[in-house]
Write an enzyme that holds these catalytic residues in place. Sequence first.
Site, PDB file in Angstrom:
ATOM      1  N   LYS A   8       0.836  -1.079  -0.018  1.00 57.58           N
ATOM      2  CA  LYS A   8       0.124   0.186   0.019  1.00 57.58           C
ATOM      3  C   LYS A   8       0.942   1.261   0.035  1.00 57.58           C
ATOM      4  O   LYS A   8       2.070   1.308   0.213  1.00 57.58           O
ATOM      5  CB  LYS A   8      -0.966   0.106   1.291  1.00 57.58           C
ATOM      6  CG  LYS A   8      -0.291   0.092   2.578  1.00 57.58           C
ATOM      7  CD  LYS A   8      -0.917  -0.291   3.735  1.00 57.58           C
ATOM      8  CE  LYS A   8      -0.274  -0.482   5.104  1.00 57.58           C
ATOM      9  NZ  LYS A   8      -1.172  -0.808   6.099  1.00 57.58           N
ATOM     10  N   TYR A  41      18.347  28.553   9.541  1.00 56.47           N
ATOM     11  CA  TYR A  41      17.017  28.892   9.998  1.00 56.47           C
ATOM     12  C   TYR A  41      17.099  29.088  11.438  1.00 56.47           C
ATOM     13  O   TYR A  41      17.187  27.708  12.223  1.00 56.47           O
ATOM     14  CB  TYR A  41      15.953  28.316   9.318  1.00 56.47           C
ATOM     15  CG  TYR A  41      15.678  28.488   8.080  1.00 56.47           C
ATOM     16  CD1 TYR A  41      15.472  29.932   7.495  1.00 56.47           C
ATOM     17  CD2 TYR A  41      15.675  27.671   7.040  1.00 56.47           C
ATOM     18  CE1 TYR A  41      15.574  30.246   6.230  1.00 56.47           C
ATOM     19  CE2 TYR A  41      15.337  28.014   5.674  1.00 56.47           C
ATOM     20  CZ  TYR A  41      15.373  29.277   5.337  1.00 56.47           C
ATOM     21  OH  TYR A  41      15.059  29.565   3.926  1.00 56.47           O
TER      22      TYR A  41
HETATM   23  C1  LIG Z   1      -0.317  -1.821   6.776  1.00 50.47           C
HETATM   24  C2  LIG Z   1      -1.064  -3.221   7.336  1.00 50.47           C
HETATM   25  C3  LIG Z   1      -0.017  -4.494   7.579  1.00 50.47           C
HETATM   26  C4  LIG Z   1       1.426  -4.145   7.188  1.00 50.47           C
HETATM   27  O1  LIG Z   1       2.071  -3.719   8.684  1.00 50.47           O
HETATM   28  P1  LIG Z   1       3.496  -3.659   8.624  1.00 50.47           P
HETATM   29  O2  LIG Z   1       3.755  -3.449  10.070  1.00 50.47           O
HETATM   30  O3  LIG Z   1       4.180  -2.748   7.859  1.00 50.47           O
HETATM   31  O4  LIG Z   1       3.980  -5.273   8.507  1.00 50.47           O
HETATM   32  C5  LIG Z   1      -0.778  -5.613   7.749  1.00 50.47           C
HETATM   33  N1  LIG Z   1      -2.128  -5.638   8.129  1.00 50.47           N
HETATM   34  C6  LIG Z   1      -2.873  -4.574   7.737  1.00 50.47           C
HETATM   35  C7  LIG Z   1      -4.275  -4.754   8.061  1.00 50.47           C
HETATM   36  C8  LIG Z   1      -2.170  -3.312   7.501  1.00 50.47           C
HETATM   37  O5  LIG Z   1      -3.080  -2.342   7.264  1.00 50.47           O
END
Ligand SMILES: *Cc1c(COP(=O)(O)O)cnc(C)c1O
Length: 378
Positions: free
Chosen positions: A34, A266
């Site tokens: 994702k 800055y």
């Molecule tokens: C994003 C997500 C994962 C992956 O989690 P990580 O901590 O990056 O391994 C797994 N399950 C769900 C439902 C998620 O939303």
Amino acid sequence: MSRPAIAHIRLDAFRHNYRIAKQCHGGKALAVIKANAYGHGAVQCANAIADVADGFAVAAIEEALQLREAGITAPILLLEGFFEAAELPLIVAHNLWIVIHHAWQLEVLLAAKLAQAVQVWLKLDSGMHREGFPPAEYASAYARLSQHANVDKIVLMSHFADADNLNSQYTQQQIEVFKQTILDLKGDVTTNNPIDLLEISLANSAAILGWHQARGDWSRPGIMLYGANPLPEIGDSSNNILQPVMQLTSRIISIQKVTQGQSIGYGGIFTAEHDTTLGIVACGYADGYPRAATTGTPVAVDGKITRLIGRVSMDMLFVDLTDFDHSIGLSDVGIGSSVELWGDQVPVNAVAVAAGTVAYELFCNVKRVQFHYSDTKF
Ligand SMILES: *Cc1c(COP(=O)(O)O)cnc(C)c1O
């Protein structure tokens, strides 16, 4: 010459980490890609493991369609299912799997007229209280789905709130809630489906690495695929079994000298305590380097660890080259010297801790830089 800020993405490391995730957990693994593969490039990452991946997981249908358009044929799970009924025909047409996490989704799914049944991952809220059916409503949700023509196979799933904290018992409690709910399901449900054969999915990266009790048929590794260990206890150990996928680099574009008492950048938040040589690096918060990173955050210049100083600006940041000056001379380190912001020498977790955030956020924020993909270590 173009601006030298580059995210090098090693697809061989991504493949290696996927194999490690599968080995650690056993069974099948949905590679979580994702958010453009946590900023690494979803299509490139998916293609790199297309021959071995059991499937992929994304947050929304737009992300899934991008993968289908790129020729990915493996299963793709929508981790939040659909957001509106209009997505359902596309979900069917592209053979996507959907999470059902709320009663409104269940009603929409069962009311729809679908050309074909869809695979559903039925989410239990075992304690995170973000998504999922409460334990008391899970069996009836399962019963209604399992008897409906719109629903093909059902996978039982839940998600952990605190699996990266090995000192907390919360994950164990969530596992118990899940187990008990599945037992109740077996007791309650009158259905023709052989419930004993139902597949389950619990583990994210932290659970894969840290909670061997949290096993299931499917794991859902995300962050570990990108080489960042979510467990702080072993995150920086030298025998880390994961390989960094992203190396964020740039170059020194200016060298300045300040004397004791002069402040830089800055807000003048850093004041030199002694004569200091500064390297100005072409990378800033507009590239995704965190503005919250404070003086002392590790940075590697020509392979040698030094520190960030002063405030990170939009396009540039300061590194301390004073010791380079004394030890090896400015002839070695100067304009054009390479700088690693994170990757091999500087663990991304070290930058995340210094900036009060997590590797997830650093990766997702990388932008504007050039992306260079490679398939061999360099
Ligand atoms: C994003 C997500 C994962 C992956 O989690 P990580 O901590 O990056 O391994 C797994 N399950 C769900 C439902 C998620 O939303």
